[in-house]
Enzyme design. Structure first.
Site, mmCIF file in Angstrom:
data_model
loop_
_atom_site.group_PDB
_atom_site.id
_atom_site.type_symbol
_atom_site.label_atom_id
_atom_site.label_comp_id
_atom_site.label_asym_id
_atom_site.label_seq_id
_atom_site.Cartn_x
_atom_site.Cartn_y
_atom_site.Cartn_z
ATOM 1 C CB CYS A 98 -8.931 -8.292 18.698
ATOM 2 S SG CYS A 98 -7.830 -8.940 19.982
ATOM 3 C CG HIS A 189 -6.522 -4.875 17.743
ATOM 4 N ND1 HIS A 189 -7.767 -4.627 18.289
ATOM 5 C CD2 HIS A 189 -5.821 -5.557 18.685
ATOM 6 C CE1 HIS A 189 -7.810 -5.127 19.516
ATOM 7 N NE2 HIS A 189 -6.653 -5.702 19.776
ATOM 8 C CD GLU A 191 -9.633 -2.227 16.485
ATOM 9 O OE1 GLU A 191 -9.626 -2.419 17.711
ATOM 10 O OE2 GLU A 191 -9.460 -3.129 15.630
#
Length: 248
Positions: A98, A189, A191
């Site tokens: 991001c 994202h 993660e």
């Protein structure tokens, strides 16, 4: 299965809220599938970003930044951009998620804009480009897959060495890599799974006017889904660009 037990990650954070500082660290640990103590962190708001910060890291990862824009020139931005250039020169495996994706693009000559009209929140479809389908990291993904997002800045021009790997139905450059370097960025994202995305959206709702209305916010939450391909992307990155390269 290759062993990641001794891999050392430097995670750069741009966070002021202590709870999200910790949450982001846990998210990277979970998606990398390593122990938390294998991650060393520096925060742009309080720490020096220099050659010493990179230290003996096996990989550099740069997370999101709900409060900060990759477009603006904060007092620490010059150091942040130079850290990416140092990693580039060292050929250090680097992954930006991001905001980190946007920072890598900007540091190496790309262009980032603030564009709230094309903000993406929640879970969306991402499609691989032909280069993405041949990529060593993303090539095993289906041509269309789901990913979690939360951004109103976006990359509109890649660095000269950038290779577009994925796009969405509303905008390009959802993922790219730098030719000849183990450097990747994903606008989504990488993660965050669905539950972690839900936590993040609740925490940063005030920073995203695009989802301020209750009905809009609830719609975004209801649309969250599991992102099985993306959930192992950071782990695969470490296997490919740290372990495989280390073993020749």
């Amino acid at each position: 299965m290759p062993d990641l037990n001794d891999v050392r990650i430097l995670l750069v954070q741009a966070r002021s809220a202590r709870d999200i500082v910790i949450q982001e660290q846990e998210c990277f640990q979970e998606r990398c599938r390593i122990r938390l103590e294998q991650i060393r962190t520096v925060n742009v708001l309080s720490d020096r970003l220099d050659e010493e910060a990179l230290g003996r890291a096996d990989a550099l990862m740069i997370g999101g930044a709900g409060e900060f824009s990759a477009v603006d020139d904060y007092p620490w931005m010059a150091e942040m951009l130079e850290l990416v250039r140092m990693a580039y020169r060292r050929r250090l495996p680097t992954f930006g998620s991001c905001w980190g994706h946007q920072i890598i693009a900007r540091a190496l000559g790309g262009r980032v804009v603030n564009d709230s009209e094309l903000a993406e929140m929640g879970c969306h479809s991402v499609l691989l480009t032909p280069a993405g389908m041949e990529d060593p990291l993303l090539g095993a993904f289906p041509q269309r897959f789901l990913a979690n997002m939360g951004h109103h800045d976006r990359v509109v021009e890649l660095p000269a060495e950038g290779i577009e790997l994925a796009y969405s139905e509303t905008q390009r450059y959802q993922a790219f890599r730098i030719a000849g370097r183990p450097m990747y960025g994903t606008q989504f994202h990488s993660e965050l799974d669905a539950e972690r995305e839900r936590e993040r959206l609740h925490r940063y709702r005030e920073h995203y006017p695009e989802i301020a209305a209750d009905a809009t916010f609830q719609s975004v939450l209801d649309n969250l889904a599991e992102t099985s391909e993306v959930d192992h992307l950071l782990h695969d990155f470490l296997l490919k660009y740290v372990i495989e390269d280390r073993n020749g």
